[in-house]
Design an enzyme around this catalytic site. Structure first.
Site, short mmCIF file in Angstrom:
data_model
loop_
_atom_site.label_atom_id
_atom_site.label_comp_id
_atom_site.label_asym_id
_atom_site.label_seq_id
_atom_site.Cartn_x
_atom_site.Cartn_y
_atom_site.Cartn_z
N HIS A 327 0.81 -1.22 0.00
CA HIS A 327 0.00 0.00 0.00
C HIS A 327 0.84 1.28 0.00
O HIS A 327 0.34 2.36 -0.29
CB HIS A 327 -0.90 -0.01 1.25
N ASN A 411 -32.45 6.77 -7.68
CA ASN A 411 -33.86 7.02 -7.92
C ASN A 411 -34.51 7.68 -6.70
O ASN A 411 -35.41 8.51 -6.81
CB ASN A 411 -34.52 5.68 -8.25
N HIS A 415 -27.23 9.50 -2.28
CA HIS A 415 -25.90 9.20 -2.80
C HIS A 415 -25.53 7.77 -2.39
O HIS A 415 -25.56 7.44 -1.20
CB HIS A 415 -24.88 10.20 -2.25
N PRO A 416 -25.17 6.89 -3.35
CA PRO A 416 -24.96 5.47 -3.00
C PRO A 416 -23.83 5.23 -2.00
O PRO A 416 -23.93 4.32 -1.15
CB PRO A 416 -24.67 4.80 -4.34
N ASP A 417 -22.75 6.02 -2.07
CA ASP A 417 -21.66 5.83 -1.10
C ASP A 417 -22.12 6.19 0.31
O ASP A 417 -21.89 5.45 1.27
CB ASP A 417 -20.44 6.68 -1.49
#
Length: 612
Positions: A327, A411, A415-417
């Site tokens: 990382h 819809n 916000h999906p996050d």
């Protein structure tokens, strides 16, 4: 992406680097105000009052002096945080990084043309390798499209770290070696390393000026596979990379001291484009259940992956693939980008190679044979035992939620996050009966060499909503209102963080200035509420959105009594991967994921309420 690649002839991958704005230093007053707000969910009145006093004292005293020094530092650097972050977050860390720092994830090919199937490892491996090498060539020619938000270009520097990059252990601090060059900058290494049954092999991927083809790669991989499966296992030098950092640094020095040739072999691995790992296992995977495959990629055989390498491409006996990456040099979005590119290519070609079957007369792979002694073999077996012991403590729960996805949340104007983050807050609250301090990754790539900022998703608004969901006296409409307030707060904070107006990296900068000046650690950082709210890397929920593509990944939890929670979002589903430590009696990754899925339904139900 294909169209973008076709159009990208005018724009070069790294052409905007010099014109990106410098990383700003936020206002001290604003940062401290945001910090105070973030500790509220974890404090009673008295604790909060005490912290408020500490913050006020800091702001008018030592904090202001440190802030001025930070502003001075920022004048001379385009990114005042870059070197500090690399050192503090990665290179100074002494715990074993392969398990504790690396991120890993499966390739999505099993969802379409490449379901698990024994006997396909080598042929599929030659195809997946070839597509990865094509991406490497695009990057060398600077034809990978510049990432943009609207018309604003984002920093692309991390893409330089994808190939031919390796961390090298040091006694007190590691370093990063990067050998990648674009075509205009000069020669770049063009060999890959293959690890199989404790042995290491190397071969060039360019022959007579041309990239080797899948049939040619298949010949090389078959040669290595046959050799390793008909002869004794090798010493498994790679397992040393899974060790505690200082111990690995000493073992490496000892290895080089045994024979100078060992250093040349190590440098071959460090400079290689990538490490290709051949595993003997056949982990189970379906498009709904990723648990076993993710565990196998994150914690598989330590003798066939080089933990310090920026890119380990891992192949399994049943033709399933994944990657395991250090990382330190880059964040997951780089891997998401190449993984998606390769997956699209495999999909477009129906999982097959449609070109010439001709195989040129290419030199066979060369084995890297290290000089070892009893002490070193003992170090290797200790490293393996230690790694497998720690790895066996890890619990992974990774599933797809398939009832709905982004399409429905959009819809409902959610916000999906933020939808997933708030569902997680509710799930944690229901499982543990208290708020969970949470780190969500925000990206700061609008700025020169920008990487990430901490977005603290456990807001006062989120906690009020969680409490309302558990209180039978609160009406559905009130719950809906509280949820929408939590959404609005989260969205605003994420916007601020990406615009360089977060506060966690700012506070870290002030702490590091104090340390550099030899000053005592300010009380702000020793206040119990600082770590209780997640400060100093103490977040019980370590989370990140992996993206909106068919790519998933995972990292271990930040703290022993915490969770790693990573997810990607599609039109019709949410895929979630959660990690926890089995030895912690209070955490349970399976339960947290199931409760998060329940919360998804609850939230959609709230949005179906119409208030008359």
């Amino acid at each position: 992406m294909e169209n973008q690649l076709a159009k990208s002839t005018e724009e070069r991958t790294f052409q905007y680097q010099d014109s990106l704005p410098s990383l700003p230093v936020p206002s001290l007053k604003e940062s401290l105000k945001k910090y105070l707000e973030s500790v509220k969910p974890f404090a009673n009145e008295e604790e909060y009052r005490k912290t408020e006093e500490i913050v006020q004292k800091f702001q008018s005293g030592i904090g202001e002096k440190l802030h001025q020094k930070l502003l001075e530092r920022a004048k001379g650097k385009r990114n005042w945080l870059e070197e500090w972050w690399l050192n503090v977050a990665y290179l100074d860390v002494r715990i074993p990084s392969q398990l504790n720092v690396n991120f890993a994830g499966p390739a999505a090919h099993f969802e379409h043309y490449w379901p698990p199937k024994e006997g396909t490892q080598l042929e599929r491996g030659s195809i997946i390798l070839w597509h990865n090498l094509n991406y490497w060539q695009l990057l060398r020619k600077e034809k990978v499209p510049v990432h943009k938000v609207g018309n604003t270009p984002l920093d692309m520097n991390q893409f330089r770290m994808l190939f031919s990059t390796c961390k090298v252990p040091g006694i007190t601090r590691d370093s990063i070696m990067n050998y990648f060059r674009t075509e205009s900058e000069g020669r770049s290494p063009n060999h890959i390393v293959v690890l199989c049954r404790g042995r290491a092999f190397v071969f060039d991927v360019i022959h007579e000026g041309c990239l080797v083809t899948p049939p040619e790669l298949l010949r090389q991989l078959t040669y290595i596979h046959k050799k390793c499966h008909s002869e004794p296992d090798g010493p498994g030098i790679a397992a040393l990379t899974s060790e505690e950092r200082t111990r690995w640094a000493k073992a490496r020095e000892y290895l080089i001291g045994l024979d100078a040739e060992n250093l040349a072999l190590l440098e071959k691995i460090q400079s290689s484009l990538l490490v290709y790992s051949m595993e003997d296992d056949s982990p189970h995977v379906t498009p709904e259940d990723y648990s076993e495959i993710i565990a196998a990629i994150l914690i598989g055989d330590p003798t066939v992956r080089w933990g310090d390498k920026s890119y380990n491409l891992i192949s399994f006996s049943n033709g399933v693939f994944g990657c395991n990456c250090d990382h330190a040099p880059f964040d997951a979005m780089v891997m998401v980008n190449i993984s998606y590119y390769v997956d699209e290519k495999i999909f477009q070609n129906e999982g097959r190679w449609k070109g010439s079957e001709k195989v040129r007369d290419i030199p066979l792979p060369e084995e890297l044979i290290f000089t070892v002694d009893e002490k070193l073999l003992n170090d290797i077996s200790q490293a393996k035992a230690q790694y497998l012991r720690e790895a066996s403590d890890l619990q992974i729960a990774a599933y797809a939620f398939t009832s709905f996805g982004k399409k429905l949340t959009k819809n409902k104007m959610l916000h999906p996050d933020t939808f997933i983050q708030l569902a997680l807050q509710l799930a944690y609250y229901r499982l543990h009966g208290r708020p969970g301090c949470c780190y969500e990754t925000a990206m700061t790539r609008y700025f020169y060499h920008g990487r990430t900022e901490t977005m603290r998703s456990c807001t006062v608004e989120a906690v009020r909503w969680c409490q309302s969901m558990q209180d039978p006296s609160v009406t559905p409409h009130e719950r809906q209102q509280k949820m929408l307030q939590a959404f609005a707060k989260h969205n605003k904070m994420m916007k601020d963080c990406s615009a360089g107006k977060g506060f966690d990296r700012h506070l870290l900068g002030l702490l590091l200035i104090a340390k550099e000046e030899g000053l005592p650690v300010p009380e702000l950082f020793t206040d119990p509420l600082f770590s209780k709210s997640g400060g100093g890397g103490n977040f019980v929920l370590s989370t990140s959105l992996v993206g909106y593509l068919r790519v998933q990944g995972v990292v271990v939890p930040m703290v022993h009594n915490g969770y790693g929670f990573f997810y990607h979002i599609r039109d019709d589903r949410f895929v979630v991967a959660c990690s926890a430590w089995k030895s912690c009696p209070e955490t349970d990754a399976e339960k947290l994921v199931q409760l998060t899925f329940c919360a998804f339904y609850d939230m959609i139900q709230l949005m179906n309420i119409t208030h008359l």
